[in-house]
Design a protein around this motif. Structure first.
Motif, PDB file in Angstrom:
ATOM      1  N   LYS A 358      41.834  20.761  33.612  1.00  0.00           N
ATOM      2  CA  LYS A 358      42.536  20.404  32.380  1.00  0.00           C
ATOM      3  C   LYS A 358      41.988  21.180  31.195  1.00  0.00           C
ATOM      4  O   LYS A 358      42.704  21.481  30.248  1.00  0.00           O
ATOM      5  N   ILE A 359      40.704  21.487  31.241  1.00  0.00           N
ATOM      6  CA  ILE A 359      40.082  22.214  30.139  1.00  0.00           C
ATOM      7  C   ILE A 359      40.417  23.697  30.193  1.00  0.00           C
ATOM      8  O   ILE A 359      40.695  24.335  29.192  1.00  0.00           O
ATOM      9  N   VAL A 360      40.401  24.212  31.404  1.00  0.00           N
ATOM     10  CA  VAL A 360      40.480  25.646  31.602  1.00  0.00           C
ATOM     11  C   VAL A 360      41.924  26.156  31.659  1.00  0.00           C
ATOM     12  O   VAL A 360      42.236  27.255  31.200  1.00  0.00           O
ATOM     13  N   ASP A 361      42.810  25.341  32.176  1.00  0.00           N
ATOM     14  CA  ASP A 361      44.199  25.769  32.405  1.00  0.00           C
ATOM     15  C   ASP A 361      44.919  26.307  31.169  1.00  0.00           C
ATOM     16  O   ASP A 361      45.592  27.327  31.255  1.00  0.00           O
ATOM     17  N   PRO A 362      44.805  25.672  30.005  1.00  0.00           N
ATOM     18  CA  PRO A 362      45.567  26.145  28.849  1.00  0.00           C
ATOM     19  C   PRO A 362      45.180  27.553  28.399  1.00  0.00           C
ATOM     20  O   PRO A 362      45.968  28.216  27.740  1.00  0.00           O
ATOM     21  N   ALA A 363      43.977  27.989  28.732  1.00  0.00           N
ATOM     22  CA  ALA A 363      43.517  29.276  28.219  1.00  0.00           C
ATOM     23  C   ALA A 363      43.500  30.374  29.273  1.00  0.00           C
ATOM     24  O   ALA A 363      43.442  31.553  28.937  1.00  0.00           O
ATOM     25  N   ALA A 364      43.534  30.006  30.524  1.00  0.00           N
ATOM     26  CA  ALA A 364      43.314  30.992  31.584  1.00  0.00           C
ATOM     27  C   ALA A 364      44.525  31.897  31.777  1.00  0.00           C
ATOM     28  O   ALA A 364      45.643  31.425  32.023  1.00  0.00           O
ATOM     29  N   ASN A 365      44.296  33.213  31.669  1.00  0.00           N
ATOM     30  CA  ASN A 365      45.372  34.168  31.968  1.00  0.00           C
ATOM     31  C   ASN A 365      45.677  34.166  33.456  1.00  0.00           C
ATOM     32  O   ASN A 365      44.821  33.883  34.284  1.00  0.00           O
ATOM     33  N   ARG A 366      46.915  34.496  33.744  1.00  0.00           N
ATOM     34  CA  ARG A 366      47.356  34.540  35.136  1.00  0.00           C
ATOM     35  C   ARG A 366      47.351  35.964  35.657  1.00  0.00           C
ATOM     36  O   ARG A 366      47.710  36.888  34.915  1.00  0.00           O
ATOM     37  N   TYR A 367      46.971  36.104  36.916  1.00  0.00           N
ATOM     38  CA  TYR A 367      46.999  37.430  37.546  1.00  0.00           C
ATOM     39  C   TYR A 367      47.412  37.302  38.998  1.00  0.00           C
ATOM     40  O   TYR A 367      47.257  36.247  39.612  1.00  0.00           O
ATOM     41  N   PHE A 368      47.909  38.436  39.513  1.00  0.00           N
ATOM     42  CA  PHE A 368      48.224  38.473  40.940  1.00  0.00           C
ATOM     43  C   PHE A 368      47.003  38.943  41.706  1.00  0.00           C
ATOM     44  O   PHE A 368      46.411  39.966  41.377  1.00  0.00           O
ATOM     45  N   PHE A 369      46.629  38.176  42.684  1.00  0.00           N
ATOM     46  CA  PHE A 369      45.537  38.556  43.593  1.00  0.00           C
ATOM     47  C   PHE A 369      46.074  38.329  45.000  1.00  0.00           C
ATOM     48  O   PHE A 369      46.499  37.224  45.351  1.00  0.00           O
ATOM     49  N   VAL A 370      46.075  39.376  45.792  1.00  0.00           N
ATOM     50  CA  VAL A 370      46.584  39.270  47.163  1.00  0.00           C
ATOM     51  C   VAL A 370      45.405  39.321  48.121  1.00  0.00           C
ATOM     52  O   VAL A 370      44.691  40.322  48.192  1.00  0.00           O
ATOM     53  N   TRP A 371      45.200  38.215  48.817  1.00  0.00           N
ATOM     54  CA  TRP A 371      44.105  38.156  49.787  1.00  0.00           C
ATOM     55  C   TRP A 371      44.675  38.514  51.148  1.00  0.00           C
ATOM     56  O   TRP A 371      45.865  38.295  51.420  1.00  0.00           O
ATOM     57  N   ASP A 372      43.832  39.072  51.963  1.00  0.00           N
ATOM     58  CA  ASP A 372      44.263  39.526  53.286  1.00  0.00           C
ATOM     59  C   ASP A 372      45.582  40.293  53.169  1.00  0.00           C
ATOM     60  O   ASP A 372      46.597  39.906  53.736  1.00  0.00           O
ATOM     61  N   PRO A 373      45.572  41.388  52.424  1.00  0.00           N
ATOM     62  CA  PRO A 373      46.821  42.064  52.070  1.00  0.00           C
ATOM     63  C   PRO A 373      47.437  42.835  53.232  1.00  0.00           C
ATOM     64  O   PRO A 373      46.732  43.299  54.133  1.00  0.00           O
TER      65      PRO A 373
END
Length: 522
Positions: A358-373
């Motif tokens: 709840k604290i971190v979500d409003p500020a955290a930028n979103r990015y694409f990370f592909v695991w096991d690509p």
RNA sequence: GCUCCGGUAGUGUAGUCCGGCCAAUCAUGGUGGCCUUUCGAGCCAUUGACUCGGGUUCAAAUCCCGGCCGGAGCACCA
């Protein structure tokens, strides 16, 4: 007050409902009072404070602060803050041998306190006060309340279990004074003598009977200013008893494993005419995610390379939580919500994660990370730049140029067949043309640009990464994920971001273009 | 073995001291729905507990006794 309610009610007849109705007529204020008292409270209960409040947290710095220590720091400092009192960190570093202090840990504790938002008002080192402890020891010997005992351990244990005094218990004050002097001067070898506090050798609780207050330790203390200056060291019960009085501690709040310790220490307080601080205890705390752990076991595992260090994400230290991006605010709330019940608890970190999210979500930028690509070739791919939002609540856009080859998570294409359709987030829809090799065809229009009015997605939405990407590893408590991420991640070092469809992570470092992230939580 | 603590939903927690609108609070988790071009996020709904047996009382989660279960101490560790 509520007893008055009983007095009123007992004089009434009829059904309970009419009673309360009647009471409401006679004494509505009492009804109100009952309501008040039953109001749910949250967090830490109020303390009985008489004047000022002085609290302490007293760790042995033989390793960094664990989750358990964090509870002690937060609860005690929170009370000090609430009552405008004093919060003291006291290093109980009086065991140079069995659980020897670690020099770094002193600093780490203070650094951790600062992170948690509570710089202590005072920092005290028990190892600085040996001479003072000797003074009190002598005083107790003179009062015939302490004696030097040279019994081997198991022999004393036999006496103690039989509720019988050992041969040294009845030595006179002069003899004890002499032997105590010999202890200090090196007249006994390590293990050769201890100073015991006279309690009651027939006490029904064996834990109370004539406990040891000082022993001989030849190992030098790791603090250079102390080194090998002393060979007689106090044990916790003695050291803590003296310190708490000298420091003017008003409330001792700690784990209930130290409950009996209080009863032992009270003997000293009684002999010296002191008043023991008020005590409160919390029960044993077990964290699902970490199971049983001990500082020394972790230390060994670090030494043999099992863990990368005291901030390895698998280790239950505050340093590890910090590296993972668990905020101080979340940790404080988590600990305060636990309260100080004496019940033993066994809990999951899910609560902590929920608070942190709840604290971190409003500020955290979103990015694409592909695991096991896995790479996928797109036929008829338009050359375009996708512009997803940094955050769903904000309008800034990131730019991801996409070519005719992309990477997606292997798990996302598993089980698919030719003809299945998918949407690549902020890009376009595709139809699988073949699985081996993995080829898809762009279908429908592009919808790479962010737009609120775009058509609703018809297919499962996947995130993806173009050929121009950065390698990323995410260190999580359960495993380490290897994969690739969009290039913009390298600008987020030190920040907490959300890897879409993966979870929150803290970008720890970028080394030669390779991103290292620490997993926070979903 | 001796001693000391504790036992409220899956998990924490409030209420227990001073019995009475307690068919029991809040959070987290579970389930269902809505929303959303990420989500295990958000919104809405829902689920679910007083360890057992006696006693005291008009009335017990709350007081008393016993059992059961859990934890801790009985270190020349903290």
């Amino acid at each position: 007050m509520a007893s008055l309610v009983g007095a009123v009610l007992s004089g009434l007849t009829g059904d309970p409902e009419s009673w309360t109705q009647r009471l409401g007529e006679i004494a509505p204020d009492l009804i109100e009072e009952i309501h008040e008292r039953k109001q749910p409270s949250t967090g830490l209960p109020d303390l009985e404070v008489d004047g000022r409040a002085v609290l302490r947290f007293a760790p042995n710095p033989n390793g960094p602060a664990t989750i358990g220590s964090v509870r002690g720091i937060i609860v005690n400092s929170e009370y000090a803050r609430r009552y405008h009192g004093e919060f003291i960190i006291r290093f109980d570093d009086t065991d140079p041998k069995t659980k020897a202090p670690m020099l770094d840990a002193y600093t780490w504790y203070l650094d951790d306190c600062e992170y948690l938002g509570t710089v202590p008002d005072r920092v005290v080192y028990a190892s600085d006060h040996l001479l003072e402890y000797y003074e009190y020891a002598k005083k107790l010997i003179l009062m015939d309340k302490a004696y030097v005992c040279t019994c081997p351990r198991d022999e004393f244990k036999r006496y103690k279990d039989a509720k019988e005094p050992c041969p040294h218990r009845d030595a006179d004050v002069d003899a004890n004074l002499k032997h105590w002097g010999q202890m200090l001067d090196g007249g006994y070898p390590e293990g050769g003598a201890v100073l015991r506090i006279k309690t009651d050798i027939k006490h029904k609780d064996p834990a109370m009977r004539d406990w040891a207050a000082f022993r001989i330790v030849e190992t030098p203390h790791p603090r250079t200013e102390i080194g090998d200056r002393f060979r007689v060291w106090p044990l916790l019960d003695f050291e803590s008893a003296i310190e708490d009085h000298v420091l003017g501690i008003t409330h001792i709040i700690r784990g209930k494993d130290l409950m009996d310790s209080e009863h032992r220490q009270r003997y000293i307080y009684e002999y010296l005419g002191w008043q023991y601080p008020k005590t409160l205890h919390w029960g044993r705390m077990k964290i699902h995610e970490f199971g049983r752990f001990s500082t020394s076991a972790i230390s060994e595992a670090i030494a043999d390379g099992t863990y990368s260090g005291w901030d390895d994400p698998r280790v239950p230290t505050l340093r590890a939580l910090r590296r993972r991006g668990i905020t101080a605010v979340a940790i404080r709330k988590f600990m305060i919500d636990l309260g100080i019940a004496e019940t033993d608890i066994s809990l999951s970190l899910d609560n902590l994660y929920a608070i942190n999210r709840k604290i971190v979500d409003p500020a955290a930028n979103r990015y694409f990370f592909v695991w096991d690509p896995v790479r996928i070739e797109i036929l008829d791919a338009p050359s375009m730049v996708a512009t997803p939002k940094y955050h769903p609540e904000r309008d800034e856009l990131r730019k991801i140029p996409a070519g005719s080859t992309l990477s997606v998570c292997r798990t996302d294409i598993e089980g698919l067949e030719a003809g299945d359709k998918l949407r690549l987030k902020n890009l376009y829809d595709i139809e699988i043309a073949s699985i081996e090799p993995l080829v898809a065809r762009c279908i429908g229009g592009t919808h790479g640009a962010w737009c609120a009015t775009c058509e609703k997605p018809r297919y499962q939405i996947l995130h993806w990464v173009p050929d121009e990407h950065v390698p990323v590893v995410v260190r999580a408590p359960d495993q380490t994920y290897g994969g690739i991420g969009e290039a913009g991640i390298v600008d987020e070092v030190g920040n907490i971001v959300q890897f879409e469809r993966f979870g929150f992570v803290r970008i720890d470092s970028v080394d030669a273009g390779r991103v290292v992230a620490y997993f926070s939580h979903r």
